[in-house]
Design a protein around this motif. Sequence first.
Motif, short mmCIF file in Angstrom:
data_model
loop_
_atom_site.label_atom_id
_atom_site.label_comp_id
_atom_site.label_asym_id
_atom_site.label_seq_id
_atom_site.Cartn_x
_atom_site.Cartn_y
_atom_site.Cartn_z
N LEU A 142 0.64 -1.04 -0.06
CA LEU A 142 -0.34 -0.17 0.06
C LEU A 142 0.65 1.45 0.02
O LEU A 142 1.80 1.20 0.61
CB LEU A 142 -0.83 -0.06 1.34
N SER A 143 0.63 2.04 -0.87
CA SER A 143 1.46 2.84 -1.23
C SER A 143 1.13 4.17 -1.20
O SER A 143 -0.24 3.68 -1.69
CB SER A 143 2.10 3.23 -2.20
N ALA A 144 0.91 5.63 -0.98
CA ALA A 144 0.54 6.86 -1.63
C ALA A 144 1.59 8.08 -1.68
O ALA A 144 2.40 7.99 -1.22
CB ALA A 144 -0.39 7.51 0.25
N TRP A 145 1.16 9.24 -2.72
CA TRP A 145 1.55 10.39 -2.96
C TRP A 145 1.45 10.86 -2.63
O TRP A 145 0.01 11.21 -3.45
CB TRP A 145 2.20 9.86 -3.84
N ALA A 146 0.95 12.31 -1.81
CA ALA A 146 0.61 13.75 -2.30
C ALA A 146 1.32 14.13 -2.90
O ALA A 146 2.28 14.53 -2.63
CB ALA A 146 1.11 14.14 0.10
N GLY A 147 0.54 15.12 -3.64
CA GLY A 147 1.34 15.60 -5.00
C GLY A 147 2.47 15.06 -5.27
O GLY A 147 1.98 13.14 -5.75
N GLU A 148 3.57 14.64 -5.46
CA GLU A 148 4.51 13.84 -6.58
C GLU A 148 5.49 13.00 -4.78
O GLU A 148 5.92 12.19 -5.31
CB GLU A 148 5.39 14.74 -7.81
N THR A 149 4.78 13.66 -4.10
CA THR A 149 5.94 12.93 -2.49
C THR A 149 5.29 11.55 -2.40
O THR A 149 4.02 11.59 -1.37
CB THR A 149 5.95 14.23 -1.71
N LEU A 150 6.30 10.44 -2.06
CA LEU A 150 6.14 9.07 -1.81
C LEU A 150 5.53 9.92 0.02
O LEU A 150 6.65 10.11 0.96
CB LEU A 150 6.41 8.51 -1.54
N ILE A 151 4.96 9.69 0.55
CA ILE A 151 4.16 10.45 1.80
C ILE A 151 3.65 8.63 2.83
O ILE A 151 4.12 8.76 3.30
CB ILE A 151 2.79 11.17 1.69
N GLN A 152 3.33 7.62 2.06
CA GLN A 152 2.81 6.56 3.14
C GLN A 152 3.13 5.61 2.25
O GLN A 152 3.54 4.78 0.62
CB GLN A 152 1.34 6.09 3.15
N GLN A 153 4.10 4.53 2.61
CA GLN A 153 4.74 3.15 2.29
C GLN A 153 4.26 1.68 3.22
O GLN A 153 4.98 2.22 3.87
CB GLN A 153 5.76 2.91 1.39
N GLY A 154 4.43 0.66 3.19
CA GLY A 154 4.05 0.13 3.65
C GLY A 154 3.40 -1.60 3.44
O GLY A 154 3.09 -1.75 2.46
N LYS A 155 2.53 -2.37 4.01
CA LYS A 155 2.42 -3.56 3.89
C LYS A 155 0.93 -4.31 4.16
O LYS A 155 1.14 -3.26 5.63
CB LYS A 155 3.17 -4.80 4.31
N LEU A 156 0.28 -4.94 3.38
CA LEU A 156 -1.77 -5.08 4.32
C LEU A 156 -0.92 -5.71 5.86
O LEU A 156 -1.95 -5.38 6.56
CB LEU A 156 -1.96 -5.81 3.27
N ALA A 157 0.26 -6.03 6.00
CA ALA A 157 0.24 -6.95 7.22
C ALA A 157 0.70 -5.97 8.36
O ALA A 157 0.48 -6.91 9.59
CB ALA A 157 1.54 -7.69 7.56
N GLU A 158 0.46 -4.36 8.15
CA GLU A 158 0.41 -3.69 9.28
C GLU A 158 -0.78 -3.55 9.42
O GLU A 158 -1.05 -2.59 11.02
CB GLU A 158 1.01 -2.33 8.60
N LEU A 159 -1.90 -3.89 8.98
CA LEU A 159 -2.95 -3.45 9.02
C LEU A 159 -4.04 -4.95 9.46
O LEU A 159 -3.56 -5.98 9.34
CB LEU A 159 -3.60 -2.90 8.17
N LEU A 160 -5.08 -4.94 10.46
CA LEU A 160 -5.69 -5.44 10.92
C LEU A 160 -6.65 -5.90 9.26
O LEU A 160 -7.07 -5.58 8.68
CB LEU A 160 -6.90 -5.56 11.63
N PRO A 161 -6.62 -7.23 9.09
CA PRO A 161 -6.77 -8.26 7.67
C PRO A 161 -8.55 -7.84 7.51
O PRO A 161 -9.32 -7.84 8.46
CB PRO A 161 -6.45 -9.52 8.34
N PRO A 162 -8.63 -8.45 7.00
CA PRO A 162 -10.24 -8.44 6.10
C PRO A 162 -10.90 -9.02 6.81
O PRO A 162 -12.08 -8.77 7.24
CB PRO A 162 -10.19 -8.72 5.12
N SER A 163 -10.48 -10.22 7.12
CA SER A 163 -11.60 -10.92 8.16
C SER A 163 -11.82 -10.87 9.10
O SER A 163 -12.42 -10.94 9.49
CB SER A 163 -10.14 -12.51 8.57
N TYR A 164 -10.63 -10.18 9.97
CA TYR A 164 -11.19 -9.17 11.42
C TYR A 164 -12.38 -8.34 10.81
O TYR A 164 -13.49 -8.76 11.71
CB TYR A 164 -10.07 -8.68 11.25
N TRP A 165 -12.49 -7.48 9.97
CA TRP A 165 -13.48 -6.55 9.95
C TRP A 165 -14.75 -7.87 9.30
O TRP A 165 -15.93 -6.49 9.85
CB TRP A 165 -13.11 -5.96 9.00
N LEU A 166 -14.32 -8.39 8.59
CA LEU A 166 -15.50 -9.27 8.03
C LEU A 166 -16.82 -9.97 9.29
O LEU A 166 -18.13 -9.52 9.40
CB LEU A 166 -15.38 -10.40 7.23
#
Length: 226
Positions: A142-166
């Motif tokens: 998962l990555s994000a850019w604010a304008g042309e600058t990378l502001i977030q970068q990581g993996k889904l392992a950093e977040l609670l998984p879809p199974s938790y929310w389901l």
Amino acid sequence: MPELRFTLPDGQERRTEVHTLLNAGYAGRSQEDVAAHVAELAELGVPAPSVIPALYPVAPYLASQTDEVPVQHERTSGEAEWAIVITGAEPEDILLTAACDHTDRALEAHGVAWSKNAGPDVLAAKAWRLVDVQDRLDDLTLSAWAGETLIQQGKLAELLPPSYWLDVLRERDLYAPGTVLISGTIPMVHGVDQFADSWRVELGDPATGETIELAYSVRRLPEPIG
């Protein structure tokens, strides 16, 4: 109710009318990451949550697939997230896509739930079936850019998984076609200006090289009269 349309890797199209839109918050698996996000928000004047993780109901009409987000002032920004979209009753009807929760940061200092309802949840036009990537979810990026600058970068392992929310959706009787849940976000790169004139989010699958991307510009509305 807004209708979302998604193109799957095999070319099929899925549509769903959104009747329930939910934003998860403080949803990191690592308490260090959660603490980092709380600290980021504290810098913007947002008080710490009373419960972790949090879940905020959002007006369904804010689910959007757009390339432009109009805003009322300069203190708004997005967040890199994934979204699950329930389009039917079967497991293969649960879709995974990229999302960006565009939030009013000035209003957030007065109430997170209020701020979530002051901007759209932008979703990508492409999606994967959750069952097709289930065995490698933690490796998705998962990555994000604010304008042309990378502001977030990581993996889904950093977040609670879809199974938790389901499971949460089932417990609350919200597991139904037309439900969309946005995941919560990963930490931002320290020192990057998040108040940019555009945002871009990418969900990537290193195993296949495939990506799902959304991008939009941020347009300041005219000054009000009165």
